[in-house]
Design an enzyme around this catalytic site. Sequence first.
Site, PDB file in Angstrom:
ATOM      1  N   GLU A 163      44.085  41.213  31.442  1.00  0.00           N
ATOM      2  CA  GLU A 163      42.643  41.117  31.677  1.00  0.00           C
ATOM      3  C   GLU A 163      42.202  42.158  32.698  1.00  0.00           C
ATOM      4  O   GLU A 163      41.173  42.822  32.535  1.00  0.00           O
ATOM      5  CB  GLU A 163      42.303  39.713  32.177  1.00  0.00           C
ATOM      6  CG  GLU A 163      40.846  39.508  32.546  1.00  0.00           C
ATOM      7  CD  GLU A 163      40.637  38.244  33.360  1.00  0.00           C
ATOM      8  OE1 GLU A 163      39.622  38.182  34.078  1.00  0.00           O
ATOM      9  OE2 GLU A 163      41.487  37.337  33.286  1.00  0.00           O
ATOM     10  N   ASP A 181      39.714  45.208  31.704  1.00  0.00           N
ATOM     11  CA  ASP A 181      38.430  45.346  32.387  1.00  0.00           C
ATOM     12  C   ASP A 181      38.181  46.806  32.769  1.00  0.00           C
ATOM     13  O   ASP A 181      37.083  47.343  32.571  1.00  0.00           O
ATOM     14  CB  ASP A 181      38.425  44.447  33.630  1.00  0.00           C
ATOM     15  CG  ASP A 181      37.135  44.556  34.414  1.00  0.00           C
ATOM     16  OD1 ASP A 181      36.062  44.342  33.831  1.00  0.00           O
ATOM     17  OD2 ASP A 181      37.195  44.879  35.619  1.00  0.00           O
ATOM     18  N   ASN A 205      37.310  36.541  29.252  1.00  0.00           N
ATOM     19  CA  ASN A 205      38.538  37.041  29.872  1.00  0.00           C
ATOM     20  C   ASN A 205      39.564  37.437  28.810  1.00  0.00           C
ATOM     21  O   ASN A 205      40.264  38.452  28.941  1.00  0.00           O
ATOM     22  CB  ASN A 205      39.139  35.982  30.792  1.00  0.00           C
ATOM     23  CG  ASN A 205      38.295  35.757  32.033  1.00  0.00           C
ATOM     24  OD1 ASN A 205      37.412  36.543  32.346  1.00  0.00           O
ATOM     25  ND2 ASN A 205      38.569  34.666  32.732  1.00  0.00           N
ATOM     26  N   GLU A 234      38.775  40.839  27.337  1.00  0.00           N
ATOM     27  CA  GLU A 234      39.235  41.929  28.198  1.00  0.00           C
ATOM     28  C   GLU A 234      40.753  42.109  28.075  1.00  0.00           C
ATOM     29  O   GLU A 234      41.258  43.236  28.049  1.00  0.00           O
ATOM     30  CB  GLU A 234      38.838  41.660  29.646  1.00  0.00           C
ATOM     31  CG  GLU A 234      37.346  41.783  29.898  1.00  0.00           C
ATOM     32  CD  GLU A 234      36.962  41.482  31.326  1.00  0.00           C
ATOM     33  OE1 GLU A 234      35.911  41.969  31.778  1.00  0.00           O
ATOM     34  OE2 GLU A 234      37.716  40.754  32.002  1.00  0.00           O
TER      35      GLU A 234
END
Length: 350
Positions: free
Chosen positions: A63, A67, A132, A135
Site C-alpha cells: 500500500e 501510494d 488501501n 493502492e
Amino acid sequence: MRLNEIIDRIKLPFRKEKELFSSLHAILGFYPHNIEYYKQALMHKSIRKRNDKGKPLNNERLEFLGDAILDAAVGYIVYRYYEGKREGFLTNTRSKLVSRETLGKLASEMGLGSLLLSASHSTSHNSYVEGNAFEALVGAIYLDRGYEACLEFFEKQILGKYIDIDKVAFKEVNFKSKLLEWSQKNRVRLEYRMLKQKTDDNGSPVFSFMVLLEGQEGEKGSGYSKKEAQQQASKETLQRLKREPQFIDAIFAAKTERTKMEEEPAMAVPDTEQEEEFIVSPRSEESGVRSEDTPAADSSLQGNPAPRSPLPNPQDDEFDLSDLSVKPKEKTREDIIAEAEAAAFAEAEG
C-alpha cells in the site's frame, strides 16, 4: 477416502488460483506474472498471517509503495492531459483522482472487495479498506511489471472505464461547507486561523490556514487564495476526523469543558424573598420611629437605640418653609455707632 475426493482436493487450490487469475485479468487487463504479489496485495492485516521468518504478511507495505507510484503516475497523466494549466489546478485534480473516497469507489466498482482477504471476509468491506487494497494492487503491478504497466493500467482500465477525468477536474467539492455542516450538527466551534502569507518565486501570493475545532488544532492548507487554502485545510481535517477517533474525542472533550464553563452561574441567584420594610410596627408608631430606620441588633449598641427623626405628619403643609426663614441678627456696638453716624450725616445733608 475415495479417489475422486482425493482428486478434487488436489484440484481445489489450482481451481481457486485459476479463479483469482481470471478475476485479476478482468480488473487489470492482463495476467499477472507473479501471482504472489497480488495475493499479498489482497491480504488485509486483520488475518494476522506471517511468513516463514515470522514477519507479518499483509498488504501494508505494498500500500505504501502503491501510494507513491499512484501519485507519480496520475500526476504525469494530469500534467500531460491539461497543457498550460497552473500547478494549483494540476495538484487539485490529482488530489481528487487519488483521494481515499475516489479509490474506495473505484475498488468497489471493480469488485476488488470480493477478492480481499480479511478476518471479516463475510461482511462487506468499507471504502477505506478497499481504497488501501487498490493502492496495494498498484504496488503489486509495479513489482510485477514495472512503472509503465502502472501508467497503462490507470489510463486504460481506470480512466477509460470508470472515471471521466474532466468531470473530476472541474467538479468543485466544497470541503469547507462539509466541515461547517459537520461542526454545526455537532455544535462544535469551527475557526480558520491564517498562519502566514508569502509570495512564491513568481510573485504570486500564497496563503496558509489552519483549522481549529473547539480550539484543537486540525490540519493546515496552502493555496493561491484564502479560499483555496481553507478548502485544503478543511479537506485534510475531514480526512483526519475519519481516520483518527482520538482526534474526535479530544474535540468533544474540549467542547464539554467549554459548555460546562458557560453553564456555571457567574454569581449567586438573588433571593426573591424581600423584607417587608414598608410595614411600621406599633411600637415604632408609638415612639415616633419608623421601623425601616430601626437598626439590626448589634452587641456594640449595648441596647441604646440611636436617635430617630420624627415621622412626617400627613396633615402638615406639603411645603412648610418655616425652618428656612431668616432670623433677625443681633446688632453689635460697632453696628449701632455706624447707624448713628449715617443718620447724622443724612440729617446734615437734609
